[in-house]
Structure formats: structure tokens, C-alpha cells
Motif scaffolding. Structure first.
Motif, PDB file in Angstrom:
ATOM      1  N   PRO A  23       0.810  -1.221   0.000  1.00  0.00           N
ATOM      2  CA  PRO A  23       0.000   0.000   0.000  1.00  0.00           C
ATOM      3  C   PRO A  23       0.841   1.268   0.000  1.00  0.00           C
ATOM      4  O   PRO A  23       0.438   2.295  -0.561  1.00  0.00           O
ATOM      5  N   VAL A  24       2.029   1.194   0.608  1.00  0.00           N
ATOM      6  CA  VAL A  24       2.909   2.369   0.648  1.00  0.00           C
ATOM      7  C   VAL A  24       3.363   2.745  -0.756  1.00  0.00           C
ATOM      8  O   VAL A  24       3.317   3.919  -1.156  1.00  0.00           O
ATOM      9  N   LEU A  25       3.799   1.772  -1.537  1.00  0.00           N
ATOM     10  CA  LEU A  25       4.336   2.053  -2.871  1.00  0.00           C
ATOM     11  C   LEU A  25       3.239   2.235  -3.916  1.00  0.00           C
ATOM     12  O   LEU A  25       3.426   2.969  -4.890  1.00  0.00           O
ATOM     13  N   VAL A  26       2.109   1.579  -3.730  1.00  0.00           N
ATOM     14  CA  VAL A  26       1.011   1.724  -4.688  1.00  0.00           C
ATOM     15  C   VAL A  26       0.349   3.089  -4.553  1.00  0.00           C
ATOM     16  O   VAL A  26       0.089   3.778  -5.542  1.00  0.00           O
ATOM     17  N   HIS A  27       0.096   3.511  -3.304  1.00  0.00           N
ATOM     18  CA  HIS A  27      -0.662   4.749  -3.070  1.00  0.00           C
ATOM     19  C   HIS A  27       0.203   5.915  -2.604  1.00  0.00           C
ATOM     20  O   HIS A  27      -0.325   6.992  -2.329  1.00  0.00           O
ATOM     21  N   GLY A  28       1.529   5.715  -2.507  1.00  0.00           N
ATOM     22  CA  GLY A  28       2.407   6.812  -2.117  1.00  0.00           C
ATOM     23  C   GLY A  28       2.223   7.255  -0.685  1.00  0.00           C
ATOM     24  O   GLY A  28       2.218   8.457  -0.395  1.00  0.00           O
ATOM     25  N   LEU A  29       2.082   6.339   0.239  1.00  0.00           N
ATOM     26  CA  LEU A  29       1.891   6.662   1.648  1.00  0.00           C
ATOM     27  C   LEU A  29       3.234   6.942   2.320  1.00  0.00           C
ATOM     28  O   LEU A  29       4.301   6.560   1.828  1.00  0.00           O
ATOM     29  N   LEU A  30       3.188   7.611   3.460  1.00  0.00           N
ATOM     30  CA  LEU A  30       4.361   7.871   4.304  1.00  0.00           C
ATOM     31  C   LEU A  30       5.487   8.566   3.537  1.00  0.00           C
ATOM     32  O   LEU A  30       6.678   8.345   3.798  1.00  0.00           O
ATOM     33  N   GLY A  31       5.141   9.388   2.582  1.00  0.00           N
ATOM     34  CA  GLY A  31       6.142  10.132   1.826  1.00  0.00           C
ATOM     35  C   GLY A  31       6.801   9.357   0.708  1.00  0.00           C
ATOM     36  O   GLY A  31       7.700   9.865   0.038  1.00  0.00           O
ATOM     37  N   ALA A  32       6.372   8.108   0.477  1.00  0.00           N
ATOM     38  CA  ALA A  32       6.958   7.297  -0.587  1.00  0.00           C
ATOM     39  C   ALA A  32       6.388   7.731  -1.935  1.00  0.00           C
ATOM     40  O   ALA A  32       5.316   8.335  -2.007  1.00  0.00           O
ATOM     41  N   PRO A  33       7.112   7.441  -3.025  1.00  0.00           N
ATOM     42  CA  PRO A  33       6.578   7.782  -4.359  1.00  0.00           C
ATOM     43  C   PRO A  33       5.321   6.950  -4.657  1.00  0.00           C
ATOM     44  O   PRO A  33       5.202   5.802  -4.227  1.00  0.00           O
ATOM     45  N   ARG A  34       4.387   7.531  -5.397  1.00  0.00           N
ATOM     46  CA  ARG A  34       3.156   6.839  -5.766  1.00  0.00           C
ATOM     47  C   ARG A  34       3.394   6.137  -7.109  1.00  0.00           C
ATOM     48  O   ARG A  34       3.296   6.743  -8.176  1.00  0.00           O
ATOM     49  N   TRP A  35       3.687   4.828  -7.038  1.00  0.00           N
ATOM     50  CA  TRP A  35       4.023   4.077  -8.251  1.00  0.00           C
ATOM     51  C   TRP A  35       2.826   3.311  -8.804  1.00  0.00           C
ATOM     52  O   TRP A  35       2.936   2.657  -9.840  1.00  0.00           O
ATOM     53  N   GLU A  36       1.720   3.372  -8.122  1.00  0.00           N
ATOM     54  CA  GLU A  36       0.481   2.706  -8.537  1.00  0.00           C
ATOM     55  C   GLU A  36       0.729   1.233  -8.855  1.00  0.00           C
ATOM     56  O   GLU A  36       1.298   0.512  -8.047  1.00  0.00           O
ATOM     57  N   LEU A  37       0.319   0.747 -10.024  1.00  0.00           N
ATOM     58  CA  LEU A  37       0.387  -0.685 -10.307  1.00  0.00           C
ATOM     59  C   LEU A  37       1.816  -1.221 -10.220  1.00  0.00           C
ATOM     60  O   LEU A  37       2.055  -2.312  -9.692  1.00  0.00           O
ATOM     61  N   VAL A  38       2.778  -0.461 -10.695  1.00  0.00           N
ATOM     62  CA  VAL A  38       4.174  -0.902 -10.641  1.00  0.00           C
ATOM     63  C   VAL A  38       4.627  -1.068  -9.193  1.00  0.00           C
ATOM     64  O   VAL A  38       5.459  -1.933  -8.881  1.00  0.00           O
TER      65      VAL A  38
END
Length: 465
Positions: A193-208
Motif C-alpha cells: 500500500p505504501v508504494l502503490v498509493h504513495g503513503l508515508l512520503g513514498a513515491p506513488r508508483w500505482e500498479l508498478v
């Protein structure tokens, strides 16, 4: 892979050998329950992954579905890295040749790395054409390709995990694989969920982001399996003779797996011709069937490890007694599940859909689903017994014959004569019954029970299978 200095090598304590006649129900469950955990962990994580990606909308979810189908289809054909390795490793373990048993894991891991890299390279080239062929829609295919190009980097890691599961089951160490698999999936579940939706300041990479999270988690599991080999003190150089023997065993298991794929893909294609309600009803019951097979497969894995060890220890009589004991357990367990699903026939379908037409179609397949469970209990247990004996050529032939003369003709007759789901599930019932007859006759014959750790696990089947 390079071994650590000899003074730092750590040899795991071999699991205490117990005569098959003395193996308790607790011991069987002690092998079966962790195996069930490993089998169930991945499907549960995939449901979570779908839920996370599903919040992005229908298009990314469709891309994940197509990409996941391609990856799963490829990896399913290579399960010989776990099942075949277990058969070979268990024999050596039963003969008190613990280092040689772990050595089977070393060679299976080299094979996993080599095959995994080939798939990674070929997959990158084929990802676009394959996704477009399956998806039939440019936007869905584009999403699938973006996910698949990253996810393919996890293929060597997935195969390393299969090999690790194989040799650890062979030496009857089923708890470590469970811990290693859960460690990787837990990290993936946190990152997804962090990488898909860009949570906690992470980039939002969606499906990738989903694919990246998967690969990171798979790398953790694979690293843990590799460290276990590094710490074992077993020589880590590749041995072409052992790898060749594993490939010969794998050839039969791949052919068997392809028969399953052909049957179930044909069933889905024919169900789709009967309309949305039919294919939806078929899918619901099929997913419940997959759940049942996971539970039964865990007992089969226990049987595989224990029977292989008994034959490796030249205890033919004990292996035979153990085979029928586990089969009785599996049949009774499956009959209990059948009663549960019979009693839940009016409640459980409503948990999946409120559509009256779909529920009606579920009802058509439900009676077949319940009726075949006790037969499946026998089939799965004896499949495990024969796999533990390395009787893969016979299982290949029996599965192909049951598919060609049972399942597939009834599937296609269902389309021609408009039999609907009743025809498709009759096909599955015949498939299970034919396989049950085959494995029972084979087990009674005793031709599978070849003793000794130094016998080629595959060779005795070329004439007997």
C-alpha cells in the motif's frame, strides 16, 4: 554461491528418524500444518494485493489480473523444484545421509537460478505480445506489461524458494520454510500500500508499486533460503549429474502440470460460453475447490516426506503401512469437509454474491463439488505417497490419461450438447474418479515401493509407469 569458511559452517541437526509404524498423528500434523501455512500464505497475500490495487480502479486491477495470470502460469509449471526435490531429498534423509539430502537442495537451487534467469530474459522479450494476446485491450495490456516487466525479476527468487521448500520438506524441517515465506510476504504486505498509493512520503508508483513490493518480499525469502544453504556446510558447487536427474524427474511433473492447466483452462473457456452467470458460478465453486485442495495437499506433502524417508531407509513395509494410514486420514478429513459444505449449501454461496442467477449456477456445481471430496482425499494422499517414492512417470501417465479420456471430452461435449456447468463438473468428477482408481491400483501393486537412497528416483518408473 560461495561456501563460508569451514570453521564457520553450521550443520543443522538432522531430524530424529522414527520408524513409520511408530509415527504418531502429531508427527504427521507437525509436517502437514506448516506445509498448509506455506501453501495458503501466497493466495492470502494475493487477495490483499488485489484489494490494494483495486482501489486504483478497474483498469489497473485488470492489468494486475492479466500480469498475475502470466506469472502464475509460468511458475506453476516449475513446481518440480519443490515436489521433485522433496522426493529425492527425503530418500537420502531416510538413509541417514543428511548432507546429501541438503545437497539435493543445493543442486535444485542452481537449477532454480539458471531457469529463473532464462525466464527473466525471455519474459522481458515476450511480455508485450503475450499480454496483448491475452488482454485483447491495449490499455489493459499496457498495465499488465508495466507490472510484468518488474515482477519477472522475482522469478528466480520464487524458484529459489521452491527449491528451498523442497529440500527442507525432504529433511522434515517444515517450520523454517513457513517462517521464511511469511517473513517475505509480511514485508511485501507492508510495502504494497505504501508504494502503490504513495503513503508515508513514498513515491506513488500505482500498479508498478505492487510488483516492486512483491520482488522485495521475494528477495527476503530467497535470501533466507540461500543463507540456510550457506550455513549447512554442504559443498555448493554445481553437479551436472544431480541436476540432470532432477530435470528428468521434472519432465514428468511438468507434463502432469500441463494436463491440469489444459483441463481447467478449457473448463473456464466453456463455462464462459454459457454466459456471465455460469462463468461466475463456476469461478466461485472453483475457488472453494482450490481451498479444499490446499488443505488436502498439506497432508500429501507430509506423506511425501515420510514415505520417501522410509524407502530411503529400506523400510518397504513401513512405507506401505504409512501410505494407507495417511490415505485414511486424508479421506476422513475430506469427508468431514464435504459434510461442512453440504450443511452450508444455502449459506455459503450468499457470501460471494447476491445475484440470483449466479447462485442458481453455483447450486448446479455444488453437488458435484461436495460429492468428489472424499474421492479427492484418497487421490491427494496417494499422489503424495507416489511422489515421495519418485513415481512421477506413472503419475504423469495417469493424469494425462484421465484428462484425455475423462475430463476434456466431457468439457467439450458440454459445449456441443449444451450441458452447462453440470457437464463441466461431471468432467471434473470423472477426472478425480479415474485418477483415484489409477493411484489405488498402483499403490496396491507395490511397484512404486523401490527402496534405497542410491536408486535413481526416476529410473524405475520408465518401465513401470
Amino acid at each position: 554461491m560461495t561456501p563460508e569458511p569451514a570453521e564457520r559452517a553450521v550443520t543443522p541437526e538432522p531430524v530424529e528418524q522414527v520408524a513409520p509404524a511408530e509415527i504418531s498423528g502429531r508427527r504427521i500434523l507437525g509436517l502437514a500444518l506448516p506445509a498448509l501455512g506455506v501453501l495458503a500464505a501466497e493466495p492470502l497475500y494475493l487477495l490483499f494485493d488485489i484489494a490494494v490495487v483495486g482501489r486504483l480502479g478497474a483498469l489497473p486491477l485488470a492489468g494486475l489480473a492479466i500480469g498475475g495470470l502470466v506469472l502464475a502460469t509460468v511458475s506453476t509449471q516449475l513446481t518440480f523444484l519443490s515436489y521433485g526435490t522433496t522426493a529425492r531429498s527425503a530418500r537420502l534423509h531416510g538413509a541417514d545421509r543428511h548432507h546429501d539430502a541438503v545437497g539435493e537442495g543445493v543442486q535444485a537451487t542452481w537449477l532454480a537460478v539458471g531457469v529463473g534467469l532464462l525466464i527473466l530474459i525471455a519474459g522481458q522479450a515476450a511480455a508485450g505480445p503475450v499480454a496483448n494476446l491475452i488482454a485483447g485491450d491495449a490499455e489493459i495490456a499496457a498495465g499488465a506489461v508495466s507490472w510484468l516487466r518488474v515482477a519477472l525479476f522475482g522469478v528466480p527468487l520464487i524458484l529459489i524458494g521452491m527449491a528451498g521448500n523442497g529440500w527442507m520438506r525432504g529433511v522434515q524441517d517444515n517450520l523454517r520454510p513457513l517462517r521464511y515465506v511469511i517473513a517475505g510476504l509480511a514485508l511485501s504486505a507492508l510495502l504494497c500500500p505504501v508504494l502503490v498509493h504513495g503513503l508515508l512520503g513514498a513515491p506513488r508508483w500505482e500498479l508498478v508499486g505492487s510488483a516492486v513490493a512483491n520482488v522485495i518480499g521475494q528477495s527476503v525469502s530467497a535470501t533466507l533460503f540461500l543463507v540456510a544453504l550457506l550455513r549447512s556446510g554442504v559443498p555448493l558447487r554445481p553437479r551436472t549429474d544431480v541436476i540432470g536427474a532432477q530435470l528428468r524427474l521434472g519432465r514428468d511433473l511438468i507434463a502432469r502440470s500441463l494436463a491440469f492447466q489444459a483441463c481447467f483452462l478449457s473448463a473456464a473457456a466453456v463455462a464462459a460460453r454459457f454466459g456471465a452467470a455460469a462463468v461466475a458460478g463456476h469461478q466461485v465453486v472453483l475457488q472453494l475447490w482450490n481451498f479444499v485442495t490446499l488443505a488436502l495437499d498439506s497432508l500429501a506433502i507430509a506423506a511425501q516426506a515420510l514415505v520417501g524417508a522410509a524407502l530411503g531407509g529400506s523400510d518397504r513395509r513401513g512405507a506401505t503401512r504409512l501410505a494407507w494410514r495417511v490415505t485414511t486420514w486424508s479421506a476422513l478429513f475430506a469427508a468431514g469437509l464435504a459434510v461442512v459444505f453440504l450443511l452450508g449449501r444455502t449459506v455459503l454461496p450468499a457470501l460471494f454474491t447476491s445475484d440470483a442467477a449466479v447462485i442458481e449456477q453455483i447450486g448446479v456445481a455444488w453437488w458435484f463439488f461436495v460429492a468428489i471430496m472424499p474421492f479427492a482425499g484418497v487421490v491427494f494422499a496417494l499422489d503424495g505417497v507416489l511422489l515421495g517414492a519418485g513415481d512421477a512417470a506413472f503419475l504423469r501417465t495417469a493424469t494425462l490419461a484421465s484428462a484425455l479420456f475423462g475430463f476434456l471430452p466431457l468439457i467439450w461435449c458440454s459445449l456441443v450438447f449444451d450441458w452447462g456447468l453440470a457437464g463441466i463438473w461431471t468432467g471434473l468428477t470423472v477426472f478425480i474418479v479415474f485418477r483415484m482408481i489409477a493411484v489405488v491400483v498402483r499403490t496396491v501393486s507395490g511397484r512404486w515401493a523401490v527402496t534405497g537412497a542410491d536408486r535413481q528416483v526416476h529410473a524405475h518408473n520408465e518401465s513401470g509407469g
